[in-house]
Motif scaffolding. Structure first.
Motif, PDB file in Angstrom:
ATOM      1  N   UNK A  83       0.789  -1.344  -0.352  1.00  9.75           N
ATOM      2  CA  UNK A  83      -0.238  -0.203  -0.088  1.00  9.75           C
ATOM      3  C   UNK A  83       1.075   0.998  -0.231  1.00  9.75           C
ATOM      4  N   UNK A  84       2.173   1.211   0.702  1.00 11.11           N
ATOM      5  CA  UNK A  84       2.682   2.016   1.133  1.00 11.11           C
ATOM      6  C   UNK A  84       3.499   2.850  -0.500  1.00 11.11           C
ATOM      7  N   UNK A  85       3.699   1.408  -0.981  1.00 13.59           N
ATOM      8  CA  UNK A  85       4.921   1.574  -2.184  1.00 13.59           C
ATOM      9  C   UNK A  85       4.354   1.692  -3.709  1.00 13.59           C
ATOM     10  N   UNK A  86       2.684   1.354  -3.763  1.00  8.22           N
ATOM     11  CA  UNK A  86       1.907   1.527  -5.280  1.00  8.22           C
ATOM     12  C   UNK A  86       0.363   2.147  -4.393  1.00  8.22           C
ATOM     13  N   UNK A  87      -0.203   2.257  -3.117  1.00  8.67           N
ATOM     14  CA  UNK A  87      -1.544   3.092  -3.241  1.00  8.67           C
ATOM     15  C   UNK A  87      -1.663   4.071  -3.117  1.00  8.67           C
ATOM     16  N   UNK A  88      -0.462   4.668  -2.753  1.00  7.34           N
ATOM     17  CA  UNK A  88      -0.348   5.869  -2.769  1.00  7.34           C
ATOM     18  C   UNK A  88      -0.034   7.237  -3.744  1.00  7.34           C
ATOM     19  N   UNK A  89       0.306   6.397  -4.692  1.00  8.03           N
ATOM     20  CA  UNK A  89       0.593   6.669  -5.944  1.00  8.03           C
ATOM     21  C   UNK A  89      -0.526   8.056  -6.252  1.00  8.03           C
ATOM     22  N   UNK A  90       0.290   9.046  -6.672  1.00 14.74           N
ATOM     23  CA  UNK A  90      -1.121   9.759  -7.876  1.00 14.74           C
ATOM     24  C   UNK A  90      -1.450   9.473  -8.961  1.00 14.74           C
ATOM     25  N   UNK A  91      -2.257   8.977  -9.890  1.00 18.63           N
ATOM     26  CA  UNK A  91      -2.859   9.236 -11.295  1.00 18.63           C
ATOM     27  C   UNK A  91      -1.791   9.984 -12.126  1.00 18.63           C
TER      28      UNK A  91
END
Length: 91
Positions: A83-91
């Protein structure tokens, strides 16, 4: 020697979950931040070490409980890292 591995497994298990639980409280949040400043993967690494030591530890119900406990903590840590690596990325 197997008793030592079981003790180490329990110790690594507690060290793996303590920063995550401490992050949920006001007094433990600085501890959580300090652990994350060292490495995002530290709880994951501690849970993995606990699982390895559990597999080499004493046989019986203790081994089963240590393996299940460390596997659960490893899964939780892996999920939080994902979640920390991929979930908080903005589109």
């Amino acid at each position: 020697m197997k008793k030592t591995y079981s003790i180490l497994s329990g110790a690594f298990s507690i060290m793996a979950i303590f920063p995550i639980l401490a992050g949920l409280t006001k007094w433990g949040f600085p501890l959580y931040v300090a652990v994350l400043e060292v490495s995002l993967f530290l709880p994951f690494t501690l849970a993995l070490a606990g699982l390895v030591f559990a597999l080499m530890g004493l046989k019986g119900k203790l081994k089963i409980s240590l393996v299940v406990m460390n596997a659960a903590r490893l899964s939780l840590s892996l999920f939080l890292v994902f979640v920390a690596l991929f979930g908080f990325q903005q589109p």
